[in-house]
Scaffold this active site. Sequence first.
Site, PDB file in Angstrom:
ATOM      1  CE  LYS A  70      -5.938  -0.186   1.627  1.00  0.00           C
ATOM      2  NZ  LYS A  70      -6.544  -0.783   2.821  1.00  0.00           N
ATOM      3  CD  GLU A  76      -2.777   1.362   2.430  1.00  0.00           C
ATOM      4  OE1 GLU A  76      -2.709   0.494   3.327  1.00  0.00           O
ATOM      5  OE2 GLU A  76      -3.583   2.291   2.451  1.00  0.00           O
TER       6      GLU A  76
HETATM    7  P1  13P Z   1      -9.273   4.001   3.962  1.00  0.00           P
HETATM    8  O1  13P Z   1     -10.097   3.285   2.926  1.00  0.00           O
HETATM    9  O2  13P Z   1     -10.094   4.520   5.111  1.00  0.00           O
HETATM   10  O3  13P Z   1      -8.340   4.990   3.370  1.00  0.00           O
HETATM   11  O4  13P Z   1      -8.385   2.886   4.693  1.00  0.00           O
HETATM   12  C1  13P Z   1      -7.481   2.197   3.966  1.00  0.00           C
HETATM   13  C2  13P Z   1      -6.458   1.576   4.824  1.00  0.00           C
HETATM   14  O5  13P Z   1      -5.267   1.700   4.619  1.00  0.00           O
HETATM   15  C3  13P Z   1      -6.872   0.686   5.906  1.00  0.00           C
HETATM   16  O6  13P Z   1      -6.209  -0.560   5.727  1.00  0.00           O
END
Ligand code: 13P
Length: 335
Positions: free
Chosen positions: A220, A178
């Site tokens: 992500k 991510e």
């Molecule tokens: P959000 O969709 O609230 O940005 O959260 C993403 C996140 O990184 C939680 O794992």
Amino acid sequence: MSTTTELQQTINDMVDDTRGVLAIDESSPTIAKRFAAIDVESTEENRRHYRSVLLSTPDLGKYISGVILFEETLGQKNNEGMSLAELAWQQAIVPGIKVDKGKGPLPSAPGDSITYGLDGLAERLEGYKAQGARFAKWREVYAITDTNPSCLGLHANAEMLARYAAVCQAAGIVPIVEPEVLMDGNHDIDRCAEVTEHVLHSVFHALHKHHVSLEHMVLKPNMIVPGIDLRTADPEEVASETLKVLRRTVPAAVPSINFLSGGQGPEEATRNLNAINRSAGNAPWQLSISYGRALQQPALHAWLGKAENDAVTQQALLNRAKLNSLARQGKYESE
Ligand code: 13P
């Protein structure tokens, strides 16, 4: 089972063409903030109750294929004594775990940050695996300014993500990678696209150097949107900019791209996902969600910390999950 077989089995269980990932991995300070907004104290019992209500939502497994848990949650049980990881897997929702330990400033790179938590990660993963986790998540955060992220920031954050992903795969755990470019600021959509392209390019370069198997990871990313102080883009523009950047940077070997919501409202995040899937044509990856706030917000506001609201809380979550399932197939109609 070989590590590769194990990784592939987890990808098979997590990735399909209708479902997405639910993120309920808020750290203690973050969940305290979310609870404060509905006037609920963040006690261990309240966190356990809320999260076990979400995970026992009937039919949730029709729309959700994976759930990201916080370390504390992985060790918790529902009222009947079943672990919350098992509860998820009862509905074919693969349990996963956030393994980074938050972020701080990156030395010598003013305005950039870096995430902590690599020390001892391999040992921690063994413990999480014994508790039922089959995938992990690590978030690096990039703020946009006129000068950020810097070259050093791009390089250092990409190295962290790649080292984390390599450690996970060696342990048979699928890494969700991510890199989040934040929405904060008044930059336009072109600047978000420019920064995100640099970020993703550097991340995949580092993943390659560290021999991360692209077939056995999930990306992500943020969508390409203008800064939160501007917010003028329509879903078609978000879709075309997002797909352009992804096509330039994400190899076709990656099975699934699961967007974060990053501060978009629930309806907005669903509309944008729908537009992306409608424009995606023959994109090589699944285009799905790993939303935290955009999936949970209506549920949290239905719950308000009261057990008598548990059923409406589940209804609110199921409704959002279902709409996002339609959107990830390009079949969502806002009315
Ligand atoms: P959000 O969709 O609230 O940005 O959260 C993403 C996140 O990184 C939680 O794992």
